[in-house]
Design an enzyme around this catalytic site. Structure first.
Site, PDB file in Angstrom:
ATOM      1  N   ASP A  31      30.636   8.800  -1.549  1.00 37.55           N
ATOM      2  CA  ASP A  31      30.339   7.623  -2.579  1.00 37.55           C
ATOM      3  C   ASP A  31      28.725   7.537  -2.633  1.00 37.55           C
ATOM      4  OD1 ASP A  31      29.697   5.146  -3.942  1.00 37.55           O
ATOM      5  OD2 ASP A  31      31.010   3.956  -2.358  1.00 37.55           O
ATOM      6  N   GLU A  81       4.464  17.995  12.157  1.00 39.33           N
ATOM      7  CA  GLU A  81       5.307  18.649  13.007  1.00 39.33           C
ATOM      8  C   GLU A  81       5.901  20.009  12.199  1.00 39.33           C
ATOM      9  OE1 GLU A  81       9.399  16.675  13.347  1.00 39.33           O
ATOM     10  OE2 GLU A  81       8.015  14.924  12.921  1.00 39.33           O
ATOM     11  N   CYS A 113       6.874  12.022  14.346  1.00 44.91           N
ATOM     12  CA  CYS A 113       6.261  11.404  13.098  1.00 44.91           C
ATOM     13  C   CYS A 113       4.942  10.490  13.559  1.00 44.91           C
ATOM     14  CB  CYS A 113       7.697  10.581  12.671  1.00 44.91           C
ATOM     15  SG  CYS A 113       8.846  11.447  12.195  1.00 44.91           S
ATOM     16  N   HIS A 235       7.546   2.766   9.841  1.00 43.08           N
ATOM     17  CA  HIS A 235       7.614   4.343   9.748  1.00 43.08           C
ATOM     18  C   HIS A 235       8.956   4.354   9.006  1.00 43.08           C
ATOM     19  CE1 HIS A 235       8.741   8.457  10.313  1.00 43.08           C
ATOM     20  NE2 HIS A 235       9.841   8.133  11.367  1.00 43.08           N
TER      21      HIS A 235
END
Length: 389
Positions: A31, A81, A113, A235
């Site tokens: 969906d 990274e 991150c 973040h």
């Protein structure tokens, strides 16, 4: 007398291709609202083979570096990274591409991150001691989980470049921050893999737990409460993640402030919603989106939550400066996002498979469709061939 140090300029780059998330959902038998609402993503940046973290960083940094500013850059701190070499730093490649002085210190930082936040804090500490110097901080990544995987909907890529300086135009960092580290296997990418491994639900829970931990510690250190904040930047590996974080602390605010903080969050997630996951750059694209779309005024205090799986979390704050709108090119960023070309799911899959191989063979890439100032032309003798128009 202490000097004001923080973010003086900020630039952003993402390549000129994107995938519509509703189309991806349909192709995967889902969906569309599962992606559009459940994850909170509308579009996802598609990264062609001619762009990697070095070229994207160069394209972002070139927006904020004049010849005069380059002369003052003492250090490049590159959070990523998605490094291209286990020895040579992406920052060294970048310093050369940008024609920075050979006296520039250049280092790559890695902690999922969180890397760009480590760079920002190290840069601020350096400038406090060397107030005439400037530091270029990069957050650049390509989020790859694999085709038809659970993490496919949270892919994306791009680069944020920040110039850290004394008496900054955009944001003065406040000296107190709170950080928390734990050995957690919620997300990782062994050196033999090109795609990350992730336990999505577990990672979300760790993110939320870390936020509560560092937010509480920050309050204890500073005696500040949520009433002292005008906005928060999170973040955002996907926008729903930050929304969950904000909901944890909203009950601490009065009703009118809750409305203000909700509106600020909507502004902060707007650009991320159309780019996807930048890993190290995600928090700072969220901040830039808040600057671009939010109702902010000088003196506003903004809270930042940085998270890197594995895991590292940090909460810090900064005060918005009077000339903050002069620190970024809003019209150019709007044009960058608006002029991207939509690709079909089949085209996206083909581009995904054409990423530079890890076997070391010579490759010449088709660069004609990439009009970015900095691009990757291929590989020769196991060396990446970077070019500048």
């Amino acid at each position: 007398m202490s000097i004001s140090v923080g973010i003086d300029k900020i630039g952003f780059y993402t390549p000129g291709l994107y995938l519509d998330m509703a189309e991806l959902a349909t192709a995967r038998g889902e969906d569309p609202n599962k992606y559009l609402i459940g994850i909170g993503q509308s579009q996802q940046a598609v990264i062609p083979p001619t762009q990697d973290v070095v070229t994207m960083a160069a394209n972002a940094a070139s927006q904020i570096l004049t010849p005069e500013v380059k002369d003052d850059v003492a250090m490049v701190l590159f959070g990523t990274e998605s490094g291209i070499d286990n020895s040579k730093a992406t920052a060294v490649y970048l310093a050369h591409l940008l024609d920075l002085s050979s006296h520039t210190r250049a280092v790559e930082l890695k902690q999922a991150c969180y890397g760009a936040t480590a760079g920002l804090q190290l840069a601020a500490d350096y400038v406090r001691v060397h107030p005439a110097a400037k530091v270029l901080v990069i957050g650049a990544d390509i989020a790859r989980y694999g085709l038809r995987t659970a993490g496919e909907v949270t892919q994306g890529g791009g680069a944020v470049a920040m110039l850290v300086a004394a008496n900054p135009q955009i944001l003065a960092l406040e000296p107190v921050s709170s950080y928390h580290t734990a050995d957690v296997m919620d997300f990782w990418r062994p050196v033999y893999r090109t795609e990350a491994l992730v336990d999505g639900k577990y990672s979300t829970n760790v993110y939320l737990d870390f936020f509560k931990t560092v937010w509480t510690d920050y309050q204890q250190q500073t005696q500040r409460t949520i009433a002292d904040f005008d906005a928060f930047a999170f973040h955002l590996p996907f926008t729903k993640m930050g929304r969950k974080g904000l909901r944890q602390i909203l009950p601490e605010a009065a009703a009118d402030q809750q409305a203000t903080l909700k509106a600020a969050f909507e502004a902060s997630q707007e650009d991320n919603r159309h780019v996807g996951n930048l890993y190290t750059g995600s928090l700072y694209l969220s901040f830039l989106s808040l600057l671009r779309h939010g109702q902010l005024t000088a003196g506003n205090r903004i809270g930042f939550f940085s998270y890197g799986s594995g895991a590292e979390g940090e909460f810090f704050s900064g005060l918005l400066q009077p000339d903050f709108r002069q620190g970024f090119d809003d019209a150019a960023l709007t044009q960058l996002l608006a002029q991207r070309q939509r690709v079909s799911v089949a085209e996206y899959e083909a581009i995904y498979r054409r990423q530079l191989s890890n076997d070391g063979r010579d490759v010449r890439l088709a660069v004609g469709d990439d009009d970015a100032p900095y691009y990757l032309a291929g590989r020769q003798n196991q060396q990446r061939q970077y070019r500048h128009r």
